[in-house]
Scaffold this motif. Structure first.
Motif, PDB file in Angstrom:
ATOM      1  N   ILE A 344       0.880  -1.177   0.000  1.00 56.06           N
ATOM      2  CA  ILE A 344       0.000   0.000   0.000  1.00 56.06           C
ATOM      3  C   ILE A 344       0.912   1.219   0.000  1.00 56.06           C
ATOM      4  N   ASP A 345       0.707   2.140  -0.940  1.00 52.59           N
ATOM      5  CA  ASP A 345       1.647   3.251  -1.114  1.00 52.59           C
ATOM      6  C   ASP A 345       0.963   4.617  -1.008  1.00 52.59           C
ATOM      7  N   SER A 346      -0.241   4.660  -0.474  1.00 53.13           N
ATOM      8  CA  SER A 346      -0.879   5.971  -0.250  1.00 53.13           C
ATOM      9  C   SER A 346      -2.035   5.780   0.719  1.00 53.13           C
ATOM     10  N   GLY A 347      -2.626   6.901   1.105  1.00 57.04           N
ATOM     11  CA  GLY A 347      -3.786   6.854   1.995  1.00 57.04           C
ATOM     12  C   GLY A 347      -3.393   6.637   3.445  1.00 57.04           C
ATOM     13  N   ASP A 348      -4.413   6.357   4.270  1.00 62.04           N
ATOM     14  CA  ASP A 348      -4.196   6.143   5.697  1.00 62.04           C
ATOM     15  C   ASP A 348      -3.674   4.718   5.891  1.00 62.04           C
ATOM     16  N   LEU A 349      -2.394   4.630   6.156  1.00 59.15           N
ATOM     17  CA  LEU A 349      -1.742   3.314   6.157  1.00 59.15           C
ATOM     18  C   LEU A 349      -2.210   2.431   7.325  1.00 59.15           C
ATOM     19  N   ALA A 350      -2.587   3.053   8.445  1.00 61.35           N
ATOM     20  CA  ALA A 350      -3.071   2.262   9.583  1.00 61.35           C
ATOM     21  C   ALA A 350      -4.435   1.667   9.235  1.00 61.35           C
ATOM     22  N   TYR A 351      -5.313   2.530   8.762  1.00 63.86           N
ATOM     23  CA  TYR A 351      -6.666   2.105   8.419  1.00 63.86           C
ATOM     24  C   TYR A 351      -6.638   1.048   7.309  1.00 63.86           C
ATOM     25  N   SER A 380       4.398   1.813   2.202  1.00 62.18           N
ATOM     26  CA  SER A 380       5.419   2.796   1.833  1.00 62.18           C
ATOM     27  C   SER A 380       4.717   4.134   1.639  1.00 62.18           C
ATOM     28  N   ASN A 381       5.491   5.150   1.355  1.00 65.17           N
ATOM     29  CA  ASN A 381       5.042   6.525   1.077  1.00 65.17           C
ATOM     30  C   ASN A 381       5.477   7.483   2.176  1.00 65.17           C
ATOM     31  N   ASP A 382       6.630   8.091   1.971  1.00 66.39           N
ATOM     32  CA  ASP A 382       7.093   9.178   2.850  1.00 66.39           C
ATOM     33  C   ASP A 382       7.122   8.803   4.319  1.00 66.39           C
ATOM     34  N   ILE A 383       7.576   7.602   4.599  1.00 68.76           N
ATOM     35  CA  ILE A 383       7.565   7.154   5.999  1.00 68.76           C
ATOM     36  C   ILE A 383       8.821   7.646   6.714  1.00 68.76           C
ATOM     37  N   ASN A 384       8.657   8.049   7.953  1.00 63.30           N
ATOM     38  CA  ASN A 384       9.814   8.406   8.783  1.00 63.30           C
ATOM     39  C   ASN A 384       9.596   7.869  10.199  1.00 63.30           C
ATOM     40  N   GLU A 386       8.777   9.278  12.954  1.00 57.46           N
ATOM     41  CA  GLU A 386       7.555   9.746  13.610  1.00 57.46           C
ATOM     42  C   GLU A 386       6.328   9.006  13.084  1.00 57.46           C
ATOM     43  N   THR A 387       6.300   8.808  11.750  1.00 56.76           N
ATOM     44  CA  THR A 387       5.147   8.101  11.174  1.00 56.76           C
ATOM     45  C   THR A 387       5.062   6.697  11.753  1.00 56.76           C
ATOM     46  N   ILE A 388       6.212   6.041  11.878  1.00 57.55           N
ATOM     47  CA  ILE A 388       6.195   4.670  12.402  1.00 57.55           C
ATOM     48  C   ILE A 388       5.664   4.674  13.841  1.00 57.55           C
ATOM     49  N   LEU A 389       6.146   5.643  14.649  1.00 59.51           N
ATOM     50  CA  LEU A 389       5.693   5.692  16.047  1.00 59.51           C
ATOM     51  C   LEU A 389       4.189   5.964  16.111  1.00 59.51           C
ATOM     52  N   SER A 390       3.726   6.855  15.238  1.00 58.95           N
ATOM     53  CA  SER A 390       2.301   7.171  15.219  1.00 58.95           C
ATOM     54  C   SER A 390       1.491   5.951  14.767  1.00 58.95           C
ATOM     55  N   LEU A 391       1.979   5.275  13.740  1.00 56.36           N
ATOM     56  CA  LEU A 391       1.269   4.077  13.255  1.00 56.36           C
ATOM     57  C   LEU A 391       1.206   3.014  14.358  1.00 56.36           C
ATOM     58  N   ASN A 392       2.278   2.905  15.147  1.00 60.09           N
ATOM     59  CA  ASN A 392       2.270   1.935  16.258  1.00 60.09           C
ATOM     60  C   ASN A 392       1.113   2.209  17.208  1.00 60.09           C
ATOM     61  N   GLU A 393       0.884   3.501  17.471  1.00 56.40           N
ATOM     62  CA  GLU A 393      -0.199   3.856  18.398  1.00 56.40           C
ATOM     63  C   GLU A 393      -1.568   3.543  17.812  1.00 56.40           C
ATOM     64  N   GLN A 394      -1.615   3.438  16.484  1.00 55.80           N
ATOM     65  CA  GLN A 394      -2.905   3.188  15.825  1.00 55.80           C
ATOM     66  C   GLN A 394      -3.134   1.701  15.538  1.00 55.80           C
ATOM     67  N   ASN A 395      -2.294   0.849  16.131  1.00 53.83           N
ATOM     68  CA  ASN A 395      -2.446  -0.602  15.933  1.00 53.83           C
ATOM     69  C   ASN A 395      -2.508  -1.008  14.462  1.00 53.83           C
TER      70      ASN A 395
HETATM   71  N1  LIG Z   1      -2.355   6.427   9.784  1.00 52.32           N
HETATM   72  C1  LIG Z   1      -1.369   7.284   9.579  1.00 52.32           C
HETATM   73  N2  LIG Z   1      -0.853   7.974  10.610  1.00 52.32           N
HETATM   74  C2  LIG Z   1       0.143   8.854  10.422  1.00 52.32           C
HETATM   75  N3  LIG Z   1       0.672   9.124   9.230  1.00 52.32           N
HETATM   76  C3  LIG Z   1       0.208   8.464   8.162  1.00 52.32           C
HETATM   77  C4  LIG Z   1      -0.807   7.515   8.283  1.00 52.32           C
HETATM   78  N4  LIG Z   1      -1.066   7.034   7.064  1.00 52.32           N
HETATM   79  C5  LIG Z   1      -0.221   7.630   6.212  1.00 52.32           C
HETATM   80  N5  LIG Z   1       0.567   8.493   6.861  1.00 52.32           N
HETATM   81  C6  LIG Z   1       1.596   9.376   6.319  1.00 52.32           C
HETATM   82  O1  LIG Z   1       0.927  10.532   5.881  1.00 52.32           O
HETATM   83  C7  LIG Z   1       1.513  11.051   4.696  1.00 52.32           C
HETATM   84  C8  LIG Z   1       0.446  11.089   3.589  1.00 52.32           C
HETATM   85  O2  LIG Z   1       0.990  11.807   2.532  1.00 52.32           O
HETATM   86  P1  LIG Z   1       0.175  12.269   1.280  1.00 52.32           P
HETATM   87  O3  LIG Z   1      -1.034  12.984   1.743  1.00 52.32           O
HETATM   88  O4  LIG Z   1       1.122  12.930   0.356  1.00 52.32           O
HETATM   89  O5  LIG Z   1      -0.144  10.863   0.691  1.00 52.32           O
HETATM   90  P2  LIG Z   1      -1.398  10.381  -0.021  1.00 52.32           P
HETATM   91  O6  LIG Z   1      -2.294  11.495  -0.382  1.00 52.32           O
HETATM   92  O7  LIG Z   1      -1.927   9.305   0.806  1.00 52.32           O
HETATM   93  O8  LIG Z   1      -0.712   9.738  -1.280  1.00 52.32           O
HETATM   94  P3  LIG Z   1      -0.691  10.165  -2.781  1.00 52.32           P
HETATM   95  O9  LIG Z   1      -0.685  11.659  -2.842  1.00 52.32           O
HETATM   96  O10 LIG Z   1       0.634   9.542  -3.220  1.00 52.32           O
HETATM   97  O11 LIG Z   1      -1.883   9.523  -3.356  1.00 52.32           O
HETATM   98  C9  LIG Z   1       2.660  10.140   4.358  1.00 52.32           C
HETATM   99  O12 LIG Z   1       3.844  10.696   4.880  1.00 52.32           O
HETATM  100  C10 LIG Z   1       2.326   8.850   5.095  1.00 52.32           C
HETATM  101  O13 LIG Z   1       3.466   8.094   5.453  1.00 52.32           O
END
Ligand SMILES: Nc1ncnc2c1ncn2[C@@H]1O[C@H](COP(=O)(O)OP(=O)(O)OP(=O)(O)O)[C@@H](O)[C@H]1O
Ligand SMILES: O=P(O)(O)OC[C@H]1O[C@H](OP(=O)(O)OP(=O)(O)O)[C@H](O)[C@@H]1O
Ligand SMILES: O=C(O)c1cccnc1
Ligand SMILES: [Mg+2]
Length: 569
Positions: A344-351, A380-384, A386-395
């Motif tokens: 999955i490379d976009s959107g709300d990665l936790a959801y 994937s997608n711009d992960i750092n 902080e994102t990983i720590l936040s995703l951890n909190e979101q199960n």
């Molecule tokens: N549940 C989440 N909690 C925190 N950060 C998240 C979560 N899901 C995704 N992210 C981060 O939020 C950012 C979303 O970026 P962006 O809005 O550019 O992506 P997108 O709109 O989903 O993708 P695209 O524009 O490629 O279709 C990314 O850095 C991603 O790693």
């Protein structure tokens, strides 16, 4: 590392020369002009000691991983000015530069250099020399810039990667996907190497895989999915090829060997059947899944039936990607193959990862295929960090992160500030004063020890003058803050580690160097000795770096001797 000749045939090279662009001219001009001035002023036989250290941990953290040592040793091994180097310098330095200097330069070797260092992959702290270099002033000065460029980025990258590993935990797979965003080809190769050392499991960088024996991994890009428009596309190709009379090959566009029966079968037909069967299971009343996406996934599955991993976010993860993936994975399963998972490379990665997990479980239960609930979810997608720590909190239900830009460019802090300072010349200690106390250098040849406590945790690092007796297990030592008089602590160590080992002497490495995997392992074992509060992401506790009473007095006496007394009028 990006040297083309080396890049082509790494296996044939000795380990020595794998780093082709690292050579004596990879330095700042002033090192060479200083060498000339040292030479002119008769300082050729002066003996110097330099310390390489940093003053502040990166990423607002309280630890650093030391890396780049092996590259420094390879540099020492190969140190030699070639004829063309000398020609270039002759054309570059002022005409007045004496010819004999060039003869001297070309005869320079690192035979009389001795190098002590902390083991590569160790956790290290501000002010503790990572490397100590002793030898003729001219040559050890000439090493400065190259050593710094080899250690700074390597240590920064390894630290960054280790922090991502700490954030993600041991269970999650981490892949480095950063080459396209890295600081050029050499930055990209170094990033792949030191990300692996820092705790990543693999890289998408194929050359890094070949050169350093790092596992190479990957999925596919959106372009692969969008290059297919509809289901008939596979058949169109079939017709075109029939016209060209290569019908037999063409059948493979849709056909796959059934491992259970040994017969070729039409995978596309099975996928379409499966898609119709799973729509109601996933509570969809009509089919909105993209046919182009299905065609792409089918063709990919035929190419890699044992390694089927699908990018599912091109059109819509829930309404299209997941459905098409499940259809192909179920069809593959009919024929005796087990799919790997999705990216999955976009959107709300936790959801979305939770949704995907739910879908896999439903399919696993409905069709009695238990392994379906264990399909891998890559995000994937711009992960750092902080994102990983936040995703951890979101199960989240992510099994693997593919990380590029933030990791390889060290976006949160783009440079580590290692410096290389002269601390002794001809046996006389040197001190560099500064208005900023933290920048005052620690003079003289020093030994560094790490003192461990009852639970095996590192308690404190202690610098002593080299001629002092080392601290002993069970004996109380006074450890002082290097600059704040009132800050002192008594420590009775359970274990004492002498941090500096001799790695280079008499023109050769003094011990067998660890493999990349051993250095990678060292990072994890070294981090385990560090208390959790030093490693946490938010407001970590500083780790103590101290000096012995003897070194404390020595520094402060020398400081007073060298600091001029102002005059007020
Ligand atoms: N549940 C989440 N909690 C925190 N950060 C998240 C979560 N899901 C995704 N992210 C981060 O939020 C950012 C979303 O970026 P962006 O809005 O550019 O992506 P997108 O709109 O989903 O993708 P695209 O524009 O490629 O279709 C990314 O850095 C991603 O790693
Ligand atoms: O996001 P990063 O941490 O750098 O990781 C790597 C990214 O690179 C790839 O796509 P790319 O970003 O090139 O294209 P995209 O914007 O279409 O995803 C991949 O799909 C990831 O999104
Ligand atoms: O293999 C992948 O999925 C990949 C590789 C590089 C960059 N982004 C993704
Ligand atoms: Mg992207």
């Amino acid at each position: 590392m990006s040297n083309m000749e080396n890049a082509v045939e790494p296996q044939k090279r000795s380990r020595k020369t794998h780093n082709g662009i690292v050579q004596p001219l990879l330095t700042d001009l002033y090192q060479i002009t200083m060498a000339y001035a040292y030479w002119k002023s008769g300082k050729m036989n002066d003996v110097a000691v330099f310390d390489l250290f940093f003053r502040q941990n990166p990423f607002q953290g309280e630890f650093t991983i030391f890396a780049g040592l092996e590259e420094c040793l390879r540099f020492l091994e190969n140190f030699h000015y070639s004829d063309s180097d000398i020609e270039y310098l002759k054309a570059t330095l002022p005409k007045s530069t004496e010819e004999e200097f060039y003869v001297f330069l070309q005869s320079l070797t690192t035979e009389s250099v001795t190098l002590y260092a902390i083991e590569e992959g160790s956790v290290v702290f501000p002010r503790v020399p990572l490397i100590r270099v002793e030898g003729p002033l001219i040559i050890v000065q000439l090493l400065e810039t190259t050593f710094l460029t080899l250690v700074n980025f390597a240590s920064l990258m390894a630290t960054n990667a280790a922090r991502y590993r700490l954030a993600a935990g041991r269970r999650i797979k981490l892949l480095e996907f950063g080459l396209r965003r890295a600081q050029g080809p050499d930055g990209g190769l170094s990033a792949s190497k030191y990300a692996y050392i820092g705790g990543f499991d693999g890289t998408s960088n194929v050359l890094a895989g070949k050169m350093f024996n790092i596992p190479v991994k990957g999925t596919h890009a959106h372009a692969y999915i969008t290059s297919f428009n509809n289901l008939t596309e596979l058949q169109v190709k079939l017709a075109e090829r029939r016209f060209l009379n290569i019908y037999d090959i063409v059948m493979n566009e849709q056909m796959l060997l059934n491992r259970l029966t040994g017969q070729e079968e039409n995978l596309l037909d099975r996928c379409i059947e499966w898609r119709d069967k799973i729509l109601p299971v996933l509570n969809f009343s009509s089919n909105e899944a993209s046919d182009g996406e299905l065609a792409a996934l089918v063709s990919y599955a035929i190419a890699f039936p044992d390694g089927f991993m699908a990018l599912v976010d091109t059109y819509d993860v829930k309404r299209s990607g997941l459905i098409n993936f499940c259809a192909v994975a179920l069809a593959l399963s009919d024929l005796g193959y087990r799919a790997i998972g999705i990216r999955i490379d976009s959107g709300d990665l936790a959801y979305l990862s939770n949704k995907a997990h739910e879908v896999f479980q439903k399919v696993a239960n409905q069709f009695n295929i238990p392994w379906f609930s264990e399909l891998e979810i890559v995000a994937s997608n711009d992960i750092n960090e902080e994102t990983i720590l936040s995703l951890n909190e979101q199960n989240h239900k992510i099994d693997c992160f593919g990380i590029g830009t933030h990791l390889v460019t060290c976006q949160r802090q783009p440079a580590l500030g290692c410096v290389y300072k002269l601390v002794e010349i001809n046996g006389t200690p040197r001190i560099k004063l500064s208005h900023d106390v933290a920048k005052v250098t620690m003079p003289g040849c020093k030994s560094a020890y790490r003192l461990y406590g009852v639970e095996g945790h590192a308690l404190i690092d202690l610098l002593q003058r080299s001629d002092e007796d080392p601290p002993e297990v069970g004996h109380r030592v006074l450890c002082r803050h290097p600059f704040e008089e009132s800050k002192r602590v008594h420590v009775t160590p359970r274990r004492v580690e002498h941090l500096h080992k001799c790695y280079w002497k008499d023109g050769k490495t003094q011990c067998e160097l660890p493999t990349l995997d051993q250095v990678r392992q060292r990072v994890q074992t070294s981090l385990l000795t560090l208390r959790q509060d030093h490693k946490r992401n938010l407001n970590p506790t500083p780790y103590k770096v101290s000096v012995s009473d003897c070194l404390y007095n020595f520094i402060h006496d020398l400081w007073l001797q060298n600091a001029p007394i102002g005059e007020l009028s």
